[in-house]
Write an enzyme that holds these catalytic residues in place. Structure first.
Site, short mmCIF file in Angstrom:
data_model
loop_
_atom_site.label_atom_id
_atom_site.label_comp_id
_atom_site.label_asym_id
_atom_site.label_seq_id
_atom_site.Cartn_x
_atom_site.Cartn_y
_atom_site.Cartn_z
N GLU A 131 0.83 -1.21 0.00
CA GLU A 131 0.00 0.00 0.00
C GLU A 131 0.86 1.26 0.00
O GLU A 131 0.59 2.22 -0.73
CB GLU A 131 -0.96 0.02 1.20
CG GLU A 131 -1.90 1.22 1.14
CD GLU A 131 -2.76 1.41 2.38
OE1 GLU A 131 -3.10 2.57 2.66
OE2 GLU A 131 -3.08 0.41 3.05
N THR A 170 -3.66 3.11 5.29
CA THR A 170 -5.00 2.95 5.88
C THR A 170 -5.06 1.93 7.01
O THR A 170 -6.07 1.83 7.70
CB THR A 170 -6.02 2.50 4.80
OG1 THR A 170 -5.59 1.24 4.26
CG2 THR A 170 -6.14 3.52 3.68
N ASN A 230 -2.64 -4.82 9.02
CA ASN A 230 -3.70 -4.53 10.01
C ASN A 230 -3.78 -5.62 11.08
O ASN A 230 -4.08 -5.34 12.23
CB ASN A 230 -5.05 -4.29 9.31
CG ASN A 230 -5.74 -5.56 8.90
OD1 ASN A 230 -6.46 -6.17 9.68
ND2 ASN A 230 -5.53 -5.98 7.65
#
Length: 318
Positions: A131, A170, A230
């Protein structure tokens, strides 16, 4: 022999987010529309179980576009890609579908907008994560400065300290990122931030559920892949929220049962790319060893859904 009692706290929300759901659907629909093989640049999402399942259906996962033939469709992963990748696919007249999560695309658009306004970008993210590579690759080399820690903030040398904006990956830790943002704002008071936090709703919600669950649990397991940003953040959040033993497992077979001897409660959650089938597998593994009571710890409800690209909603030959 009676089984020892165990309370299993189940975090909610957990598991698949809307961006992951959409990305997997894109690969499945591409296979339905064009048949196998369909090529996918990078793992579509960071989860071995998901990737293996799609591979069995005819998806071929490759590192770079160079590994794809010109005459087969290619899909870009949910993490996003540098601008050079679709440009190269267009040059080669390839059929491609971009499965970049819309919330990652939002950060890309933000970066381009600030760049067009004459601002240099600071990106808070992890070096080498797909990302981060994709977001930094939206702008020319040197236009995005990467910051990973509070300590990094003191060492960066922007062109003009009064012409800066920041964006973030994110999937970061909400708390760690807040500390880095505070350090940036202290050193560069004029720095411009996003209208709305770049860390996505799913990352924030999953971390919130872990914070509520961790203090109650003697131990905590996060179901997720070792390369899932995450998921790794959920382990860190669990530890910092007061759960001394928090570990990442890909599935039930990875559980270290000896480390869990003597516990009376455990917290379970799953990263945004981990399917619920793996959560159920872990719960069943505990059920065979303990007299289990399952309690859900719900801190938010999610009803976000993202549409798949139009090209996949049209019949083949359209």
């Amino acid at each position: 022999m009676s089984l020892p009692p165990l309370t299993l706290y189940l975090a909610a929300p957990r598991g698949f987010c809307a961006g992951v759901d959409r990305a997997i659907k894109i690969v499945e629909m591409a296979l339905e529309k064009w048949g196998a093989p369909v090529y996918v640049r990078h793992e579509i999402v960071h989860n071995k179980y998901v990737v293996d399942g799609l591979r069995a259906k005819g998806a071929v996962f490759v590192k770079e576009l160079d590994d794809c033939p010109d005459d087969r469709p290619v899909i870009f992963s949910a993490h996003g890609v540098p601008k050079a990748v679709p440009a190269e696919a267009t040059r080669r007249e390839m059929v491609y579908v971009d499965a970049t999560c819309p919330l990652v695309s939002k950060v890309h658009i933000e970066a381009e907008r600030h760049h067009a306004g004459g601002l240099q970008m600071v990106m808070i993210g992890h070096a080498g994560h797909p990302e981060t590579v994709g977001t930094m690759g939206q702008l020319p080399d040197g236009e995005v400065i990467l910051v990973e820690t509070v300590a990094d903030v003191a060492t960066i040398t922007p062109r003009d300290p009064d012409k800066l904006a920041f964006i973030t990956q994110t999937t970061l830790s909400v708390d760690d990122t807040a500390d880095i943002v505070a350090a940036l704002q202290a050193r560069f008071p004029a720095i411009v931030g996003p209208h709305k936090e770049d860390i996505c709703y799913a990352t924030t919600n999953r971390q919130g559920a872990v914070k509520a669950m961790a203090p109650k649990a003697d131990a905590m397991l996060v179901i997720g892949a070792p390369n899932s940003s995450n998921s790794k953040r959920l382990v860190e959040v669990g530890r910092s929220a007061g759960c001394a033993y928090a570990q990442l497992v890909q599935r039930a077979e990875d559980i270290d049962w000896r480390a869990l001897e003597g516990i009376s409660s455990i917290g379970i959650t799953a990263g945004a790319s981990a399917p619920e089938v793996l959560v159920n597998e872990v719960i069943e593994a505990f059920r065979t060893r303990f007299d289990l009571t399952v309690e859900q710890v719900e801190t938010a409800q999610e009803n976000v859904e993202f549409k798949v690209p139009r090209v996949l909603r049209e019949p083949a030959g359209a």
